[in-house]
Write an enzyme that holds these catalytic residues in place. Structure first.
Site, short mmCIF file in Angstrom:
data_model
loop_
_atom_site.label_atom_id
_atom_site.label_comp_id
_atom_site.label_asym_id
_atom_site.label_seq_id
_atom_site.Cartn_x
_atom_site.Cartn_y
_atom_site.Cartn_z
N GLU A 133 0.80 -1.24 0.00
CA GLU A 133 0.00 0.00 0.00
C GLU A 133 0.83 1.29 0.00
OE1 GLU A 133 -2.76 -0.53 3.27
OE2 GLU A 133 -3.52 -2.39 2.43
N GLU A 238 -6.08 -10.72 -1.42
CA GLU A 238 -6.92 -10.48 -0.23
C GLU A 238 -8.40 -10.45 -0.61
OE1 GLU A 238 -5.56 -7.14 2.14
OE2 GLU A 238 -3.45 -7.61 1.79
O1 G3I Z 1 -4.13 -8.60 18.69
C1 G3I Z 1 -4.88 -7.54 19.33
C2 G3I Z 1 -5.47 -8.02 20.59
O2 G3I Z 1 -4.45 -8.34 21.49
C3 G3I Z 1 -6.37 -6.91 21.15
O3 G3I Z 1 -7.01 -7.37 22.30
C4 G3I Z 1 -7.42 -6.51 20.12
C5 G3I Z 1 -8.31 -5.36 20.60
O4 G3I Z 1 -8.52 -4.43 19.58
O5 G3I Z 1 -6.77 -6.09 18.97
C6 G3I Z 1 -5.97 -7.11 18.38
O6 G3I Z 1 -5.35 -6.61 17.24
C7 G3I Z 1 -6.19 -6.41 16.10
C8 G3I Z 1 -5.68 -7.32 14.99
O7 G3I Z 1 -6.37 -7.03 13.79
C9 G3I Z 1 -5.84 -8.80 15.31
O8 G3I Z 1 -7.20 -9.10 15.48
C10 G3I Z 1 -6.07 -4.95 15.69
O9 G3I Z 1 -6.68 -4.14 16.66
C11 G3I Z 1 -6.73 -4.73 14.36
O10 G3I Z 1 -6.45 -3.41 13.92
C12 G3I Z 1 -6.16 -5.70 13.36
O11 G3I Z 1 -6.84 -5.51 12.11
C13 G3I Z 1 -6.17 -6.03 10.99
C14 G3I Z 1 -5.88 -4.90 10.01
O12 G3I Z 1 -5.29 -5.44 8.84
C15 G3I Z 1 -4.93 -3.88 10.61
O13 G3I Z 1 -4.85 -2.78 9.83
C16 G3I Z 1 -7.07 -7.07 10.34
O14 G3I Z 1 -7.23 -8.19 11.22
C17 G3I Z 1 -6.48 -7.53 9.02
O15 G3I Z 1 -7.40 -8.35 8.34
C18 G3I Z 1 -6.17 -6.31 8.16
O16 G3I Z 1 -5.58 -6.77 6.97
C19 G3I Z 1 -5.26 -5.76 6.01
C20 G3I Z 1 -3.97 -6.19 5.33
O17 G3I Z 1 -2.96 -6.38 6.28
C21 G3I Z 1 -3.54 -5.17 4.29
N1 G3I Z 1 -4.61 -4.93 3.34
C22 G3I Z 1 -5.89 -4.55 3.93
C23 G3I Z 1 -6.34 -5.61 4.94
C24 G3I Z 1 -7.71 -5.28 5.49
O18 G3I Z 1 -7.68 -4.09 6.24
#
Ligand code: G3I
Length: 344
Positions: A133, A238
């Protein structure tokens, strides 16, 4: 037999897996992956913010679980990602007073990071979403901290470093909305510059977070052709299909800033209507027909998750919303869309 067998002579078929799946906490999902998928991508566990501690140390447990899951189940494995502006601490880029660090300092940190993680999984991971990105929604280079400190050189450095450490790894540039005109052209131009500078980029990842009614198949096809023409292998990295923004008929960016979740506005909070379920299935069918048509250019099609309950879209663009973007439902049963993709 499942998708894995049906697609074996076409392209790899993958799924992103989360921490729980990778550590074996969902045996039924493990069985689905063994039957239906030939590739896995680490959804979160190999990002900078996941493998590094606050003081710059390393924590490998979750990333190792992912790697072991892939090895045990004989899956092609994709690491995600080496340079991304998100899920990375500010302290990588800024000193205590909030000033940007010197270019040489960021380069040093990138060297340590990339050399260590690529080295650890060398010969085990087949591919990396090396840079993620780097182009913004305005179709200019994204003014991320990486870019503000190093300019486009952060991209070159990432690819060169990864390639030096693991020359056999397939290195990709990965981005969203590049299946649409505008950002597609910006991406093509950037890739041309990289190639001209001799940057070892081998593949192009079209994330493909698409909706039931867009982008059009013609637009997606043009992107496949444009990227393949540069001599790059094309990956859909994705894939998922959203149903919600279309209902409110507003661009995603506007929904995320203007709307709080209100269940009464969510027509699918208790499940998809038959009509929308049919639309979703047809959309998956037309997408996979296109992928099959271009199977000579496409190495892999990866879904961003296995089942709807674990999709990132459940919280996006509106916190609390319910999403239905994948091939397996919340009870981990195959959806109509799965049957349609399997039957092609
Ligand atoms: O691991 C922590 C956990 O310890 C905590 O309790 C919880 C509370 O919010 O958060 C957890 O982390 C989260 C993580 O996902 C795992 O579930 C983050 O807050 C959350 O922001 C994170 O989101 C991920 C996101 O990327 C981050 O920007 C999504 O799962 C993931 O699917 C998403 O993937 C991205 C690709 O990397 C890049 N392209 C877009 C795609 C979708 O946004």
């Amino acid at each position: 037999t499942g998708l894995k067998e049906a697609y074996k002579d076409r392209f790899l078929i993958g799924a992103a897996i989360n921490t729980a799946i990778a550590s074996g906490k969902h045996p039924d999902i493990t069985e689905i992956i063994k039957r239906d998928f030939s590739s896995v991508t680490s959804e979160n566990d190999m990002k900078w913010g996941s493998v590094r501690t606050a003081d710059g140390g390393w924590k490998w447990e979750a990333a190792d679980h992912f790697m072991n899951f892939a090895l045990q189940n004989n899956l092609h494995a994709v690491g995600h990602t080496l340079a991304w502006h998100s899920q990375i601490p500010q302290s990588v880029f800024k000193d205590r007073s909030g000033e940007y660090v010197k270019p040489a300092e960021l380069i040093k940190k990138m060297e340590e990071h990339i050399t260590t993680i690529v080295g650890r999984y060398k010969g085990k991971l087949q591919a990396w979403d090396a840079v993620n990105e780097a182009i913004g929604d305005d179709n200019q280079m994204r003014k991320s901290h990486y870019f503000n400190v190093l300019g486009e050189e952060f991209i070159d450095r990432t690819f060169h470093l990864a390639h030096e450490v693991d020359p056999k790894a397939h290195l990709m540039y990965n981005d969203y909305n590049i299946e649409r005109p505008g950002k597609r052209e910006a991406c093509v131009e950037m890739l041309k510059r990289l190639k001209k500078r001799g940057v070892p980029v081998h593949g192009l990842g079209i994330q493909a977070h698409v909706a039931v009614d867009g982008p059009s198949i013609a637009d997606i096809e043009q992107s496949i052709l444009a990227f393949a023409e540069l001599g790059l292998r094309v990956h859909f990295t994705e894939l998922d299909v959203d149903v919600l923004p279309q209902v409110w008929n507003l661009p995603v960016a506007e929904i995320s800033t203007r709307f709080e979740y209100r269940p009464e506005r969510d027509p699918f909070k208790d499940g998809l209507t038959q009509e929308m379920n049919d639309k979703l299935s047809s959309r998956y069918e037309e997408l996979f027909k296109l992928f099959i048509k271009h199977k000579d250019k496409i190495d892999r099609v990866t879904l961003w998750g296995v089942s709807d309950d674990a999709s990132w879209l459940n919280g996006f663009p509106i916190r609390g919303r319910t999403a239905y973007p994948l091939l397996f439902d919340r009870k981990h049963q195959p959806k109509d869309a799965y049957q349609r993709v399997l039957a092609l």
